[in-house]
Design a protein around this motif. Structure first.
Motif, PDB file in Angstrom:
ATOM      1  N   GLY A  79       0.815  -1.209   0.000  1.00  0.00           N
ATOM      2  CA  GLY A  79       0.000   0.000   0.000  1.00  0.00           C
ATOM      3  C   GLY A  79       0.850   1.261   0.000  1.00  0.00           C
ATOM      4  N   LYS A  80       1.904   1.276   0.825  1.00  0.00           N
ATOM      5  CA  LYS A  80       2.803   2.442   0.859  1.00  0.00           C
ATOM      6  C   LYS A  80       3.508   2.626  -0.475  1.00  0.00           C
ATOM      7  N   LEU A  81       3.971   1.520  -1.075  1.00  0.00           N
ATOM      8  CA  LEU A  81       4.673   1.615  -2.356  1.00  0.00           C
ATOM      9  C   LEU A  81       3.723   2.019  -3.483  1.00  0.00           C
ATOM     10  N   THR A  82       2.478   1.592  -3.401  1.00  0.00           N
ATOM     11  CA  THR A  82       1.483   2.011  -4.389  1.00  0.00           C
ATOM     12  C   THR A  82       1.209   3.502  -4.241  1.00  0.00           C
ATOM     13  N   ALA A  83       1.035   3.949  -3.008  1.00  0.00           N
ATOM     14  CA  ALA A  83       0.748   5.367  -2.754  1.00  0.00           C
ATOM     15  C   ALA A  83       1.891   6.270  -3.218  1.00  0.00           C
ATOM     16  N   SER A  84       3.126   5.779  -3.111  1.00  0.00           N
ATOM     17  CA  SER A  84       4.280   6.584  -3.540  1.00  0.00           C
ATOM     18  C   SER A  84       4.505   6.503  -5.045  1.00  0.00           C
ATOM     19  N   GLY A  85       3.751   5.611  -5.738  1.00  0.00           N
ATOM     20  CA  GLY A  85       3.907   5.446  -7.182  1.00  0.00           C
ATOM     21  C   GLY A  85       5.083   4.565  -7.564  1.00  0.00           C
ATOM     22  N   GLU A  86       5.666   3.870  -6.585  1.00  0.00           N
ATOM     23  CA  GLU A  86       6.863   3.064  -6.864  1.00  0.00           C
ATOM     24  C   GLU A  86       6.550   1.608  -7.197  1.00  0.00           C
ATOM     25  N   LEU A  87       5.407   1.091  -6.787  1.00  0.00           N
ATOM     26  CA  LEU A  87       5.099  -0.321  -6.991  1.00  0.00           C
ATOM     27  C   LEU A  87       4.522  -0.560  -8.374  1.00  0.00           C
ATOM     28  N   LEU A  88       5.137  -1.442  -9.130  1.00  0.00           N
ATOM     29  CA  LEU A  88       4.612  -1.859 -10.427  1.00  0.00           C
ATOM     30  C   LEU A  88       3.919  -3.206 -10.319  1.00  0.00           C
ATOM     31  N   GLN A  89       4.483  -4.105  -9.494  1.00  0.00           N
ATOM     32  CA  GLN A  89       3.894  -5.434  -9.327  1.00  0.00           C
ATOM     33  C   GLN A  89       4.483  -6.074  -8.079  1.00  0.00           C
ATOM     34  N   ALA A  90       3.686  -6.886  -7.410  1.00  0.00           N
ATOM     35  CA  ALA A  90       4.162  -7.680  -6.273  1.00  0.00           C
ATOM     36  C   ALA A  90       3.355  -8.964  -6.236  1.00  0.00           C
ATOM     37  N   GLU A  91       4.014 -10.057  -5.967  1.00  0.00           N
ATOM     38  CA  GLU A  91       3.339 -11.352  -5.894  1.00  0.00           C
ATOM     39  C   GLU A  91       4.043 -12.230  -4.876  1.00  0.00           C
ATOM     40  N   GLY A  92       3.260 -13.003  -4.148  1.00  0.00           N
ATOM     41  CA  GLY A  92       3.791 -14.069  -3.312  1.00  0.00           C
ATOM     42  C   GLY A  92       3.587 -15.380  -4.051  1.00  0.00           C
ATOM     43  N   LEU A  93       4.365 -16.365  -3.700  1.00  0.00           N
ATOM     44  CA  LEU A  93       4.272 -17.664  -4.367  1.00  0.00           C
ATOM     45  C   LEU A  93       3.867 -18.752  -3.380  1.00  0.00           C
ATOM     46  N   THR A  94       3.289 -19.829  -3.896  1.00  0.00           N
ATOM     47  CA  THR A  94       2.978 -20.978  -3.052  1.00  0.00           C
ATOM     48  C   THR A  94       4.271 -21.662  -2.652  1.00  0.00           C
ATOM     49  N   MET A  95       4.169 -22.575  -1.729  1.00  0.00           N
ATOM     50  CA  MET A  95       5.347 -23.290  -1.244  1.00  0.00           C
ATOM     51  C   MET A  95       5.925 -24.178  -2.354  1.00  0.00           C
ATOM     52  N   PRO A  96       7.218 -24.495  -2.269  1.00  0.00           N
ATOM     53  CA  PRO A  96       7.888 -25.244  -3.341  1.00  0.00           C
ATOM     54  C   PRO A  96       7.286 -26.606  -3.657  1.00  0.00           C
ATOM     55  N   GLU A  97       6.632 -27.233  -2.697  1.00  0.00           N
ATOM     56  CA  GLU A  97       6.087 -28.563  -2.981  1.00  0.00           C
ATOM     57  C   GLU A  97       4.986 -28.535  -4.033  1.00  0.00           C
TER      58      GLU A  97
ATOM     59  N   VAL B 236      11.911   3.232  -9.220  1.00  0.00           N
ATOM     60  CA  VAL B 236      12.421   4.194  -8.240  1.00  0.00           C
ATOM     61  C   VAL B 236      13.464   5.095  -8.895  1.00  0.00           C
ATOM     62  N   GLY B 237      13.843   6.152  -8.193  1.00  0.00           N
ATOM     63  CA  GLY B 237      14.791   7.113  -8.733  1.00  0.00           C
ATOM     64  C   GLY B 237      16.246   6.706  -8.618  1.00  0.00           C
ATOM     65  N   SER B 238      16.528   5.700  -7.789  1.00  0.00           N
ATOM     66  CA  SER B 238      17.938   5.330  -7.595  1.00  0.00           C
ATOM     67  C   SER B 238      18.049   3.910  -7.057  1.00  0.00           C
ATOM     68  N   GLU B 239      19.230   3.352  -7.214  1.00  0.00           N
ATOM     69  CA  GLU B 239      19.506   2.046  -6.634  1.00  0.00           C
ATOM     70  C   GLU B 239      19.384   2.118  -5.109  1.00  0.00           C
ATOM     71  N   GLU B 240      19.798   3.227  -4.530  1.00  0.00           N
ATOM     72  CA  GLU B 240      19.727   3.381  -3.078  1.00  0.00           C
ATOM     73  C   GLU B 240      18.295   3.203  -2.578  1.00  0.00           C
ATOM     74  N   ARG B 241      17.312   3.743  -3.313  1.00  0.00           N
ATOM     75  CA  ARG B 241      15.920   3.598  -2.913  1.00  0.00           C
ATOM     76  C   ARG B 241      15.482   2.146  -3.020  1.00  0.00           C
TER      77      ARG B 241
END
Length: 133
Positions: free
Chosen positions: A39-57, A93-98
């Motif tokens: 939510g914070k990254l979306t609000a700042s305009g920095e998030l393009l995509q995020a996903e979690g994955l199921t367990m390896p099995e 983002v604007g920099s690698e540091e971010r």
């Protein structure tokens, strides 16, 4: 600049049991942390995509069949695997540091009893085109 932040889970580097063994309130706190972070990254305009994955099995390994044979599909990775990709973020983002700052924040996601997990987060720049040769 676009970066992919890869959340790696490794039993070699983390002293944390499988999430299946966590108390329900710890799982909820972890998920709530991820939702708030996104939510914070979306609000700042920095998030393009995020996903979690199921367990390896639940994963499958697919290899093209030789000489036109059907593809070979096997279970994997296997139980002896000590690390796996748990999820990712793509940020602009604007920099690698971010990008590194965001990675540090998500690395501290809460684990059992709210203790920060300090998971390794791999940070990789997404190039704008193919490498020059």
């Amino acid at each position: 600049m676009k970066y992919m932040l890869l959340m790696q889970f490794s039993s070699r580097t983390l002293d944390v049991p499988s999430m299946a063994e966590w108390a329900p309130e710890d799982v909820r706190a972890h998920i709530d942390f991820m939702i708030a972070t996104n939510g914070k990254l979306t609000a700042s305009g920095e998030l393009l995509q995020a996903e979690g994955l199921t367990m390896p099995e639940t994963a499958r390994i697919v290899r093209a069949g030789a000489d036109g044979a059907p593809p070979v599909v096997t279970d994997g990775p296997f139980a002896e695997t000590k690390e796996f990709l748990a999820g990712w973020w793509i940020v602009e983002v604007g920099s690698e540091e971010r990008a590194l700052e965001i990675a540090a924040e998500v690395s501290a996601a809460p684990g059992p009893r709210g203790v920060p997990m300090n998971m390794p987060i791999e940070v990789r720049e997404i190039p704008v085109g193919p490498p020059e040769v």
